[in-house]
Design an enzyme around this catalytic site. Structure first.
Site, PDB file in Angstrom:
ATOM      1  N   GLY A  53      27.025 -52.648   2.828  1.00  0.00           N
ATOM      2  CA  GLY A  53      26.603 -54.052   2.752  1.00  0.00           C
ATOM      3  C   GLY A  53      27.448 -54.903   1.836  1.00  0.00           C
ATOM      4  O   GLY A  53      27.062 -56.019   1.495  1.00  0.00           O
ATOM      5  N   GLY A  67      30.723 -55.768   2.448  1.00  0.00           N
ATOM      6  CA  GLY A  67      31.809 -56.447   3.151  1.00  0.00           C
ATOM      7  C   GLY A  67      33.139 -55.717   3.088  1.00  0.00           C
ATOM      8  O   GLY A  67      34.204 -56.341   3.164  1.00  0.00           O
ATOM      9  N   SER A  68      33.078 -54.398   2.972  1.00  0.00           N
ATOM     10  CA  SER A  68      34.335 -53.645   2.831  1.00  0.00           C
ATOM     11  C   SER A  68      35.256 -53.832   4.040  1.00  0.00           C
ATOM     12  O   SER A  68      36.469 -54.022   3.881  1.00  0.00           O
ATOM     13  CB  SER A  68      34.029 -52.165   2.558  1.00  0.00           C
ATOM     14  OG  SER A  68      34.456 -51.356   3.589  1.00  0.00           O
ATOM     15  N   ASP A 124      30.759 -62.657   6.588  1.00  0.00           N
ATOM     16  CA  ASP A 124      31.523 -61.729   5.730  1.00  0.00           C
ATOM     17  C   ASP A 124      32.987 -62.148   5.632  1.00  0.00           C
ATOM     18  O   ASP A 124      33.533 -62.276   4.535  1.00  0.00           O
ATOM     19  CB  ASP A 124      31.456 -60.301   6.297  1.00  0.00           C
ATOM     20  CG  ASP A 124      30.183 -59.576   5.902  1.00  0.00           C
ATOM     21  OD1 ASP A 124      29.237 -60.262   5.487  1.00  0.00           O
ATOM     22  OD2 ASP A 124      30.141 -58.340   6.025  1.00  0.00           O
ATOM     23  N   ALA A 138      35.502 -56.390   6.121  1.00  0.00           N
ATOM     24  CA  ALA A 138      36.099 -57.737   6.122  1.00  0.00           C
ATOM     25  C   ALA A 138      37.156 -57.851   5.036  1.00  0.00           C
ATOM     26  O   ALA A 138      38.213 -58.467   5.242  1.00  0.00           O
ATOM     27  CB  ALA A 138      34.999 -58.782   5.905  1.00  0.00           C
ATOM     28  N   ALA A 139      36.895 -57.249   3.882  1.00  0.00           N
ATOM     29  CA  ALA A 139      37.852 -57.347   2.767  1.00  0.00           C
ATOM     30  C   ALA A 139      39.141 -56.593   3.094  1.00  0.00           C
ATOM     31  O   ALA A 139      40.244 -57.088   2.831  1.00  0.00           O
ATOM     32  CB  ALA A 139      37.225 -56.817   1.488  1.00  0.00           C
ATOM     33  N   PRO A 141      32.700 -49.853  -1.715  1.00  0.00           N
ATOM     34  CA  PRO A 141      32.118 -48.756  -0.937  1.00  0.00           C
ATOM     35  C   PRO A 141      31.933 -49.145   0.535  1.00  0.00           C
ATOM     36  O   PRO A 141      31.561 -50.296   0.815  1.00  0.00           O
ATOM     37  CB  PRO A 141      30.767 -48.491  -1.610  1.00  0.00           C
ATOM     38  CG  PRO A 141      30.504 -49.654  -2.504  1.00  0.00           C
ATOM     39  CD  PRO A 141      31.818 -50.309  -2.803  1.00  0.00           C
TER      40      PRO A 141
HETATM   41  O1  PMV Z   1      28.223 -55.895   6.820  1.00  0.00           O
HETATM   42  P1  PMV Z   1      27.070 -56.261   5.989  1.00  0.00           P
HETATM   43  O2  PMV Z   1      26.197 -55.137   5.651  1.00  0.00           O
HETATM   44  O3  PMV Z   1      27.463 -57.077   4.834  1.00  0.00           O
HETATM   45  O4  PMV Z   1      26.114 -57.222   6.893  1.00  0.00           O
HETATM   46  C1  PMV Z   1      26.514 -58.461   7.302  1.00  0.00           C
HETATM   47  C2  PMV Z   1      25.382 -59.391   7.451  1.00  0.00           C
HETATM   48  C3  PMV Z   1      24.641 -59.402   8.757  1.00  0.00           C
HETATM   49  O5  PMV Z   1      23.912 -60.638   8.747  1.00  0.00           O
HETATM   50  C4  PMV Z   1      23.650 -58.253   8.824  1.00  0.00           C
HETATM   51  C5  PMV Z   1      25.538 -59.353   9.972  1.00  0.00           C
HETATM   52  C6  PMV Z   1      26.359 -60.602  10.206  1.00  0.00           C
HETATM   53  O6  PMV Z   1      27.336 -60.519  10.968  1.00  0.00           O
HETATM   54  O7  PMV Z   1      26.060 -61.656   9.643  1.00  0.00           O
END
Ligand code: PMV
Length: 320
Positions: A106, A108-109, A155, A111-112, A102
């Site tokens: 939160g 990591g969509s 991420d 980055a993935a 999703p």
């Molecule tokens: O993208 P998310 O929701 O997984 O957030 C990443 C984690 C944070 O610490 C909030 C941001 C970061 O770059 O580390």
């Protein structure tokens, strides 16, 4: 000779942050783990149109790479590989992207998806030097800047390495350490159903930090201490302690103002149902929370409670 007619495919997992989100942006340690059952996939096929297309049906996207602006995340992932491979003109391919992760929740969509595109294209171009975890992570980091503003790098690291990692943002090289999980950790992951922008949450924390540097430094220090203790607890199999530390970490995230009424409701419901610990995971303000459970009975009770408290998706992942 590169066979441009071949179909190449690559995937990358979603992730959860167990400890230290936000504080990790400010150099404190954090712990993250992949969720291998939720994946983003990129498939590359030859295109007869003399163009490079990026097609993402889930996002309603069908674009020519050359028409996309520099801050388009999908295009940037592809361009990172072309630049690194010193290819001036993109090959005639279609890059199909789809993801089970999703978005803005939160997990990591972003980055993935970037890692999947990078791996598939590097493979298609027969560039094994661009396929190491380190290289994929570094290229995906550039794309993360679009999503996060000032990403810590956690991420892209966890989705590229696909293993639990201890992460400290530092110069000139981040500290990235895979570590032992002495006793399996079973997490129930529940979605508030509220989408939340990482960039906005990270930006709000930055603004508050600038206004109250001493107070926020103390909050980040507390999160860093928790992450250090948690690593020892994970490495020694102290599962109950891991849970307690998660709940403690959630308290500090509330102080950073990155929790929300929905996240707090799910965390409270999980704890009332007997979870060993619970916290939001990721940027917060919405998205997912995680609860640590000890066995089947506890898992069922926690899942039921989360469902009744309004969670929109619930899954279980085991870190072993
Ligand atoms: O993208 P998310 O929701 O997984 O957030 C990443 C984690 C944070 O610490 C909030 C941001 C970061 O770059 O580390």
């Amino acid at each position: 000779m590169i066979d441009f007619s071949a179909v190449t495919e690559a995937t990358a997992p979603g992730k959860i942050i167990l400890f230290g989100e936000h504080a990790v942006v400010y150099g404190r340690p954090a712990i993250a783990a992949p969720i291998s059952q939720l994946r983003a996939k990129a498939t590359i096929t030859h295109s007869s149109s003399n163009n490079c297309y990026i097609v993402a049906p889930d996002l309603n996207r069908h674009d020519r790479l050359q028409d996309l602006p520099p801050d388009d995340a999908l295009a940037l992932a592809a361009r990172q590989v072309l630049d690194a491979a010193q290819i001036a003109w993109p090959p005639d391919v279609t890059i199909y992207v789809n993801s089970q992760i999703p978005i803005a929740s939160g997990m990591g969509s972003g980055a993935a998806i970037a890692a999947a595109i990078i791996r598939a294209l590097a493979q298609h171009l027969q560039r094994p030097d661009l396929l190491t975890n380190e290289r994929v992570s570094a290229l995906a980091y550039e794309v993360e800047k679009i999503h996060h503003g000032t990403p810590s790098g956690i991420d892209n690291t966890v989705v590229a390495y696909e293993q639990p990692i201890w992460f400290v943002r530092q110069s000139p090289y981040n500290q990235i350490e895979p570590f032992t999980v002495a006793a399996p950790l079973r997490f129930v992951v529940a979605d508030t159903g509220v989408r939340s922008s990482t960039k906005i949450a990270v930006g709000d924390v930055r603004r508050q930090y600038n206004e109250q540097p001493a107070r926020f430094a103390q909050i980040f220090d507390a999160c860093g201490r928790i992450a250090r203790t948690a690593r020892m607890a994970i490495e020694t199999g102290s599962v109950t302690q891991v849970g307690q530390l998660m709940t403690e970490n959630h308290g500090w995230l509330q102080k950073m103002t990155v929790s929300s009424s929905e996240l707090d409701r799910l965390v409270a419901a999980a704890l009332e149902a007997g979870a060993l610990g619970a916290k939001l995971s990721g940027a917060g303000r919405g998205g997912n929370m995680i609860a640590l459970v000890a066995d089947d009975g506890m898992e069922t009770a926690v899942r039921t409670a989360l469902h009744q408290a309004g969670a929109s998706h619930i899954l279980t992942t085991i870190l072993a």
